[in-house]
Design a protein around this motif. Structure first.
Motif, mmCIF file in Angstrom:
data_model
loop_
_atom_site.group_PDB
_atom_site.id
_atom_site.type_symbol
_atom_site.label_atom_id
_atom_site.label_comp_id
_atom_site.label_asym_id
_atom_site.label_seq_id
_atom_site.Cartn_x
_atom_site.Cartn_y
_atom_site.Cartn_z
ATOM 1 N N ARG A 96 -12.117 12.800 0.052
ATOM 2 C CA ARG A 96 -11.452 12.424 -1.200
ATOM 3 C C ARG A 96 -11.375 10.904 -1.346
ATOM 4 N NH1 ARG A 96 -6.644 10.580 -1.720
ATOM 5 N NH2 ARG A 96 -5.939 11.389 0.307
ATOM 6 N N VAL A 97 -11.003 10.216 -0.281
ATOM 7 C CA VAL A 97 -10.928 8.752 -0.338
ATOM 8 C C VAL A 97 -12.292 8.165 -0.639
ATOM 9 C CG1 VAL A 97 -10.552 6.693 1.070
ATOM 10 C CG2 VAL A 97 -8.897 8.566 1.150
ATOM 11 N N PHE A 152 0.826 -1.206 0.000
ATOM 12 C CA PHE A 152 0.000 0.000 0.000
ATOM 13 C C PHE A 152 0.864 1.262 0.000
ATOM 14 C CE2 PHE A 152 -2.342 2.879 3.149
ATOM 15 C CZ PHE A 152 -3.093 3.517 2.180
ATOM 16 N N VAL A 153 1.797 1.346 0.925
ATOM 17 C CA VAL A 153 2.647 2.530 1.025
ATOM 18 C C VAL A 153 3.683 2.540 -0.091
ATOM 19 C CG1 VAL A 153 4.262 3.804 2.480
ATOM 20 C CG2 VAL A 153 2.279 2.678 3.516
ATOM 21 N N ASP A 167 -3.489 11.027 15.544
ATOM 22 C CA ASP A 167 -3.167 11.740 14.314
ATOM 23 C C ASP A 167 -3.255 10.737 13.170
ATOM 24 O OD1 ASP A 167 -1.839 13.225 12.242
ATOM 25 O OD2 ASP A 167 -0.785 14.375 13.774
ATOM 26 N N HIS A 168 -3.893 11.107 12.075
ATOM 27 C CA HIS A 168 -3.973 10.264 10.888
ATOM 28 C C HIS A 168 -3.419 11.041 9.699
ATOM 29 C CE1 HIS A 168 -6.804 8.036 13.418
ATOM 30 N NE2 HIS A 168 -6.670 7.038 12.579
ATOM 31 N N VAL A 169 -2.617 10.357 8.873
ATOM 32 C CA VAL A 169 -1.981 11.017 7.737
ATOM 33 C C VAL A 169 -2.326 10.267 6.454
ATOM 34 C CG1 VAL A 169 0.177 9.711 8.012
ATOM 35 C CG2 VAL A 169 0.214 11.924 6.850
ATOM 36 N N ALA A 170 -2.607 11.013 5.402
ATOM 37 C CA ALA A 170 -2.916 10.414 4.106
ATOM 38 C C ALA A 170 -1.658 9.772 3.526
ATOM 39 C CB ALA A 170 -3.454 11.474 3.140
ATOM 40 N N VAL A 171 -1.823 8.613 2.912
ATOM 41 C CA VAL A 171 -0.672 7.899 2.353
ATOM 42 C C VAL A 171 0.022 8.744 1.287
ATOM 43 C CG1 VAL A 171 -2.014 6.692 0.565
ATOM 44 C CG2 VAL A 171 0.102 5.663 1.469
ATOM 45 N N GLU A 172 -0.735 9.566 0.592
ATOM 46 C CA GLU A 172 -0.134 10.439 -0.428
ATOM 47 C C GLU A 172 0.815 11.461 0.203
ATOM 48 O OE1 GLU A 172 -3.900 8.722 -1.961
ATOM 49 O OE2 GLU A 172 -3.380 9.826 -0.123
ATOM 50 N N GLY A 193 -6.427 2.670 -1.055
ATOM 51 C CA GLY A 193 -5.909 1.349 -1.369
ATOM 52 C C GLY A 193 -5.465 0.529 -0.185
ATOM 53 N N ASP A 194 -5.757 0.992 1.020
ATOM 54 C CA ASP A 194 -5.307 0.267 2.213
ATOM 55 C C ASP A 194 -6.023 -1.078 2.321
ATOM 56 O OD1 ASP A 194 -4.433 -0.597 4.674
ATOM 57 O OD2 ASP A 194 -4.746 1.316 5.668
ATOM 58 N N PRO A 195 -5.270 -2.194 2.311
ATOM 59 C CA PRO A 195 -5.914 -3.515 2.389
ATOM 60 C C PRO A 195 -6.285 -3.912 3.801
ATOM 61 C CG PRO A 195 -3.546 -3.798 2.245
ATOM 62 C CD PRO A 195 -3.811 -2.306 2.150
#
Length: 295
Positions: free
Chosen positions: A286-287, A23-24, A196-201, A164-166
């Motif tokens: 967005r997700v 994913f990352v 805290d949550h961060v977008a993979v992008e 896309g996180d599985p």
């Protein structure tokens, strides 16, 4: 914190991403390519780090001018066996790097390397992991930093979310899947824990910045905004029409000892003054669009 070799961005000649099938890793490959930097992504098919041939497979893919992003992992490492599996993967990579040293090494680590009671967390906070997952990342950081003869940087993301996180860990990804199945979204207790949550992008964009500046040291990939799981659940629920129910369940076990985690992101803005993280409400919306389209 980070120290830049180059004040202005300078593209590496090529970047090799080890663990590009995940994913990352796959997101980092896309972001590097979007920056017009030559990149190759290696998956287990090209370099199986748990096989006897893994070291040679990786070494054969490397050239002296390559920058390497190492993100390959069995994650999360929930027990001692999985932790040791990850350390063996790092050991195999070290054997390859000894024969073919990279020009720059970036390791994608985790904020789990910090002590639970370190609030607010900074890059100077002591590494004192309380889980096998955190211990695995701290050990791999030490292995790479001490044995690889190349400039080294560790990027430590907090909880990552994305289309896309599985995985289906407690948080945005699980909540979205529960809502898509008709709900309700379920919370443990009041869902008052703040994270805290961060977008993979954003993690990928920071990785590109580090590569372009030849940076060394460590950097937390965090937004600096902690949001309760209750608020996250309602944000996810509100993206569905009609809004999905959010249900609170009694806790079957005592609440985890880590109630809240807050970050001071001063060092990130010192390293990259023009970098802006995506706000969690915007990222979740967005997700949702990426997964469901206009639904």
């Amino acid at each position: 914190m980070l120290t830049h070799a180059y004040a202005s961005p300078r593209a590496p000649k090529r970047v090799v991403v080890v663990g590009a099938g995940g994913f990352v890793g796959s997101t980092i490959v896309k972001e590097i390519a979007a920056a017009n930097i030559p990149v190759i992504g290696l998956t287990r098919k090209e370099a199986d780090l748990l096989s006897a041939a893994g070291s040679e497979q990786l070494r054969a893919r490397l050239t002296p001018d390559d920058a390497v992003v190492f993100v390959s992992a069995v994650a999360p490492a929930k027990n001692a066996g999985q932790m040791m599996t990850n350390l063996r993967m790092a050991e195999t990579a070290l054997q390859a790097f000894a024969a073919a040293p990279p020009a720059h090494l970036l390791y994608i680590s985790s904020d789990a390397v910090y002590a639970d009671d370190a609030n607010p967390v900074t890059e100077q906070s002591p590494l004192a992991p309380s889980t096998t997952h955190g211990m695995m990342h701290a050990a791999r950081e030490l292995m790479f930093r001490s044995e690889v003869k190349a400039p080294f940087a560790a990027l430590r993301p907090t909880l990552i979310y994305g289309a896309g996180d599985p995985h289906s860990g407690y948080g945005p990804n699980r909540f979205r899947r529960q809502a898509a199945e008709g709900g309700p979204i379920t919370l443990f207790g009041a869902g008052e824990e703040k994270r805290d949550h961060v977008a993979v992008e954003d993690v990928a964009r920071l990785a590109v910045r580090i590569l372009q500046h030849g940076s060394t040291g460590s950097l937390n990939a965090v937004t600096g905004v902690a949001t309760s799981f209750c608020d996250i659940a309602h944000l996810v629920a509100g993206n569905f029409a009609p809004k999905v129910e959010v249900k609170h369940l009694p806790r079957a076990v005592p609440r985890a000892h880590l109630l809240h985690r807050f970050f001071d992101i001063t060092n990130c803005y010192k390293a990259f003054p023009d970098f802006n993280f995506e706000r969690l409400p915007d990222g979740l919306a967005r997700v949702h669009r990426e997964v469901f389209g206009s639904r």
